[in-house]
Design a protein around this motif. Structure first.
Motif, PDB file in Angstrom:
ATOM      1  N   CYS A  44      27.738  47.582  44.420  1.00 45.99           N
ATOM      2  CA  CYS A  44      27.535  47.379  45.858  1.00 45.99           C
ATOM      3  C   CYS A  44      27.928  45.955  46.243  1.00 45.99           C
ATOM      4  CB  CYS A  44      26.073  47.586  46.223  1.00 45.99           C
ATOM      5  SG  CYS A  44      25.395  49.184  45.750  1.00 45.99           S
ATOM      6  N   ASP A  45      28.775  45.839  47.242  1.00 51.81           N
ATOM      7  CA  ASP A  45      29.168  44.521  47.745  1.00 51.81           C
ATOM      8  C   ASP A  45      29.648  44.684  49.181  1.00 51.81           C
ATOM      9  OD1 ASP A  45      30.066  41.771  45.858  1.00 51.81           O
ATOM     10  OD2 ASP A  45      30.467  41.814  48.012  1.00 51.81           O
ATOM     11  N   ILE A  46      29.776  43.564  49.877  1.00 46.65           N
ATOM     12  CA  ILE A  46      30.277  43.602  51.253  1.00 46.65           C
ATOM     13  C   ILE A  46      31.626  42.904  51.387  1.00 46.65           C
ATOM     14  CG2 ILE A  46      28.011  43.845  52.347  1.00 46.65           C
ATOM     15  CD1 ILE A  46      28.112  40.783  52.889  1.00 46.65           C
ATOM     16  N   SER A  47      32.177  42.398  50.284  1.00 46.02           N
ATOM     17  CA  SER A  47      33.416  41.623  50.349  1.00 46.02           C
ATOM     18  C   SER A  47      34.594  42.351  49.716  1.00 46.02           C
ATOM     19  CB  SER A  47      33.232  40.270  49.654  1.00 46.02           C
ATOM     20  OG  SER A  47      34.467  39.597  49.553  1.00 46.02           O
ATOM     21  N   GLU A  48      35.545  42.724  50.532  1.00 46.00           N
ATOM     22  CA  GLU A  48      36.800  43.279  50.015  1.00 46.00           C
ATOM     23  C   GLU A  48      37.553  42.223  49.216  1.00 46.00           C
ATOM     24  OE1 GLU A  48      38.485  46.091  49.852  1.00 46.00           O
ATOM     25  OE2 GLU A  48      37.271  47.381  51.122  1.00 46.00           O
ATOM     26  N   ASP A  49      37.526  40.977  49.691  1.00 44.60           N
ATOM     27  CA  ASP A  49      38.289  39.906  49.045  1.00 44.60           C
ATOM     28  C   ASP A  49      37.852  39.680  47.602  1.00 44.60           C
ATOM     29  OD1 ASP A  49      39.761  39.510  51.355  1.00 44.60           O
ATOM     30  OD2 ASP A  49      38.441  37.925  52.096  1.00 44.60           O
ATOM     31  N   TRP A  50      36.549  39.433  47.385  1.00 44.31           N
ATOM     32  CA  TRP A  50      36.084  39.159  46.027  1.00 44.31           C
ATOM     33  C   TRP A  50      36.222  40.372  45.128  1.00 44.31           C
ATOM     34  CZ3 TRP A  50      35.966  34.593  44.227  1.00 44.31           C
ATOM     35  CH2 TRP A  50      35.641  33.517  45.046  1.00 44.31           C
ATOM     36  N   THR A  51      35.935  41.545  45.660  1.00 43.60           N
ATOM     37  CA  THR A  51      35.972  42.739  44.810  1.00 43.60           C
ATOM     38  C   THR A  51      37.395  43.163  44.455  1.00 43.60           C
ATOM     39  OG1 THR A  51      35.734  44.161  46.763  1.00 43.60           O
ATOM     40  CG2 THR A  51      33.714  43.584  45.564  1.00 43.60           C
ATOM     41  N   THR A  52      38.379  42.664  45.173  1.00 39.64           N
ATOM     42  CA  THR A  52      39.770  42.923  44.786  1.00 39.64           C
ATOM     43  C   THR A  52      40.025  42.342  43.406  1.00 39.64           C
ATOM     44  OG1 THR A  52      40.528  42.978  47.063  1.00 39.64           O
ATOM     45  CG2 THR A  52      42.188  42.480  45.396  1.00 39.64           C
ATOM     46  N   LYS A  53      39.524  41.144  43.180  1.00 37.15           N
ATOM     47  CA  LYS A  53      39.651  40.521  41.861  1.00 37.15           C
ATOM     48  C   LYS A  53      38.885  41.335  40.815  1.00 37.15           C
ATOM     49  CE  LYS A  53      40.160  35.895  40.312  1.00 37.15           C
ATOM     50  NZ  LYS A  53      41.569  36.047  40.367  1.00 37.15           N
ATOM     51  N   ALA A  54      37.685  41.781  41.173  1.00 36.47           N
ATOM     52  CA  ALA A  54      36.886  42.596  40.251  1.00 36.47           C
ATOM     53  C   ALA A  54      37.627  43.872  39.879  1.00 36.47           C
ATOM     54  CB  ALA A  54      35.540  42.938  40.884  1.00 36.47           C
ATOM     55  N   ARG A  55      38.236  44.516  40.854  1.00 33.65           N
ATOM     56  CA  ARG A  55      38.970  45.757  40.585  1.00 33.65           C
ATOM     57  C   ARG A  55      40.091  45.528  39.578  1.00 33.65           C
ATOM     58  NH1 ARG A  55      39.567  47.681  46.756  1.00 33.65           N
ATOM     59  NH2 ARG A  55      37.354  47.878  47.118  1.00 33.65           N
ATOM     60  N   ASP A  56      40.761  44.388  39.685  1.00 32.39           N
ATOM     61  CA  ASP A  56      41.814  44.054  38.712  1.00 32.39           C
ATOM     62  C   ASP A  56      41.235  43.952  37.309  1.00 32.39           C
ATOM     63  OD1 ASP A  56      43.721  43.959  40.741  1.00 32.39           O
ATOM     64  OD2 ASP A  56      43.619  41.767  40.954  1.00 32.39           O
ATOM     65  N   TYR A  57      40.100  43.276  37.185  1.00 34.91           N
ATOM     66  CA  TYR A  57      39.453  43.141  35.872  1.00 34.91           C
ATOM     67  C   TYR A  57      38.999  44.495  35.343  1.00 34.91           C
ATOM     68  CZ  TYR A  57      39.430  38.079  36.560  1.00 34.91           C
ATOM     69  OH  TYR A  57      39.794  36.774  36.753  1.00 34.91           O
ATOM     70  N   TRP A  58      38.464  45.343  36.211  1.00 36.37           N
ATOM     71  CA  TRP A  58      38.011  46.671  35.792  1.00 36.37           C
ATOM     72  C   TRP A  58      39.177  47.496  35.244  1.00 36.37           C
ATOM     73  CZ3 TRP A  58      35.075  47.636  41.007  1.00 36.37           C
ATOM     74  CH2 TRP A  58      33.927  46.838  41.040  1.00 36.37           C
ATOM     75  N   ARG A  59      40.311  47.426  35.947  1.00 39.41           N
ATOM     76  CA  ARG A  59      41.507  48.160  35.466  1.00 39.41           C
ATOM     77  C   ARG A  59      41.956  47.619  34.118  1.00 39.41           C
ATOM     78  NH1 ARG A  59      42.688  48.494  40.829  1.00 39.41           N
ATOM     79  NH2 ARG A  59      43.745  46.500  40.946  1.00 39.41           N
ATOM     80  N   GLU A  60      42.000  46.296  34.011  1.00 33.11           N
ATOM     81  CA  GLU A  60      42.441  45.675  32.762  1.00 33.11           C
ATOM     82  C   GLU A  60      41.530  46.066  31.595  1.00 33.11           C
ATOM     83  OE1 GLU A  60      42.951  41.173  31.014  1.00 33.11           O
ATOM     84  OE2 GLU A  60      43.361  41.497  33.144  1.00 33.11           O
ATOM     85  N   ALA A  61      40.229  46.134  31.860  1.00 31.27           N
ATOM     86  CA  ALA A  61      39.259  46.497  30.819  1.00 31.27           C
ATOM     87  C   ALA A  61      39.138  48.014  30.640  1.00 31.27           C
ATOM     88  CB  ALA A  61      37.886  45.908  31.161  1.00 31.27           C
ATOM     89  N   GLN A  62      39.833  48.755  31.450  1.00 36.51           N
ATOM     90  CA  GLN A  62      39.821  50.220  31.414  1.00 36.51           C
ATOM     91  C   GLN A  62      38.434  50.815  31.659  1.00 36.51           C
ATOM     92  OE1 GLN A  62      41.821  51.400  27.787  1.00 36.51           O
ATOM     93  NE2 GLN A  62      43.717  50.385  28.388  1.00 36.51           N
ATOM     94  N   VAL A  63      37.741  50.225  32.630  1.00 38.54           N
ATOM     95  CA  VAL A  63      36.440  50.761  33.038  1.00 38.54           C
ATOM     96  C   VAL A  63      36.423  51.136  34.523  1.00 38.54           C
ATOM     97  CG1 VAL A  63      35.095  49.619  31.223  1.00 38.54           C
ATOM     98  CG2 VAL A  63      35.463  48.454  33.420  1.00 38.54           C
ATOM     99  N   ASP A  64      37.568  51.101  35.167  1.00 38.31           N
ATOM    100  CA  ASP A  64      37.623  51.443  36.589  1.00 38.31           C
ATOM    101  C   ASP A  64      37.198  52.887  36.840  1.00 38.31           C
ATOM    102  OD1 ASP A  64      40.079  51.846  35.188  1.00 38.31           O
ATOM    103  OD2 ASP A  64      41.147  52.108  37.085  1.00 38.31           O
ATOM    104  N   ASP A  65      37.300  53.736  35.839  1.00 38.85           N
ATOM    105  CA  ASP A  65      36.850  55.119  35.977  1.00 38.85           C
ATOM    106  C   ASP A  65      35.329  55.251  35.894  1.00 38.85           C
ATOM    107  OD1 ASP A  65      37.026  54.361  33.228  1.00 38.85           O
ATOM    108  OD2 ASP A  65      37.046  56.464  32.615  1.00 38.85           O
ATOM    109  N   VAL A  66      34.661  54.222  35.407  1.00 44.27           N
ATOM    110  CA  VAL A  66      33.201  54.222  35.270  1.00 44.27           C
ATOM    111  C   VAL A  66      32.538  53.634  36.513  1.00 44.27           C
ATOM    112  CG1 VAL A  66      31.276  53.249  33.931  1.00 44.27           C
ATOM    113  CG2 VAL A  66      33.318  54.069  32.760  1.00 44.27           C
ATOM    114  N   ILE A  67      33.246  52.751  37.216  1.00 44.66           N
ATOM    115  CA  ILE A  67      32.653  51.984  38.307  1.00 44.66           C
ATOM    116  C   ILE A  67      33.024  52.577  39.662  1.00 44.66           C
ATOM    117  CG2 ILE A  67      32.523  49.720  39.403  1.00 44.66           C
ATOM    118  CD1 ILE A  67      33.174  48.532  36.591  1.00 44.66           C
ATOM    119  N   GLU A  68      31.997  52.807  40.463  1.00 46.59           N
ATOM    120  CA  GLU A  68      32.185  53.252  41.838  1.00 46.59           C
ATOM    121  C   GLU A  68      31.811  52.089  42.747  1.00 46.59           C
ATOM    122  OE1 GLU A  68      30.303  56.248  45.195  1.00 46.59           O
ATOM    123  OE2 GLU A  68      29.630  56.433  43.112  1.00 46.59           O
TER     124      GLU A  68
END
Length: 173
Positions: A44-68
């Motif tokens: 849960c977050d309210i920032s598209e800007d910061w979470t864009t970076k998080a999404r990149d890390y999630w993809r790199e770590a191959q956990v983007d399928d675990v995180i909603e």
């Protein structure tokens, strides 16, 4: 947090305050390892800007399928999950956003956790400001109030640790 996720055999977790995704990545990696099918972390977050970076890390770590990721006020997101029948179904929660909102997150988190589930609140020592009675700023006052509430709350076992800037650990009874 990874050790706690492992100890809890966590399959469902929530996080309030994603920032760049460090803690969500760590927890999701562990959850995916110990429960490769069906693990989910609600971020849960309210920032598209910061979470864009998080999404990149999630993809790199191959956990983007675990995180909603849900971009909305966390209280609205958690209320929707409770209304959808998810109360008592989460193993782990981590709260690190909006200190004045900690009480609202606490109440919803207690509802979402299963018995034995753990909720962590970051920055509860607030660089020592919580020990200064002259500091009555909203964030400091909210952190003090949360500590007192958790200590007196019969729904949880609570302990404050000096890890980092202080972590309040609440285990649902």
């Amino acid at each position: 947090m990874q050790v706690l996720a492992r100890m809890l055999n966590a399959k469902r977790a929530f996080e309030i305050g994603v920032f760049t995704g460090y803690s969500s990545t760590a927890v999701a990696l562990t959850m995916k390892e110990i429960n490769p099918i069906g693990s989910k972390l609600l971020a849960c977050d309210i920032s598209e800007d910061w979470t864009t970076k998080a999404r990149d890390y999630w993809r790199e770590a191959q956990v983007d399928d675990v995180i909603e990721l849900v971009i909305a006020p966390a209280t609205q997101t958690l209320d929707a999950r409770i209304a959808a029948g998810e109360a008592g179904q989460y193993d782990l929660g981590f709260i690190d956003a909006d200190k004045t909102g900690y009480d609202a997150y606490y109440e919803r988190g207690v509802q979402l956790l299963r018995p034995g589930g753990v909720m962590l609140f970051d920055n509860v020592l607030w660089s020592g400001r919580v020990a200064d009675p002259a500091d009555t700023t909203p964030d400091t006052s909210a952190l003090r109030a949360l500590a007192q509430k958790a200590k007196a709350d019969a729904r949880v076992h609570a302990a404050m640790t000096s890890i980092g800037d202080g972590v309040l650990i609440c285990v649902k009874r």
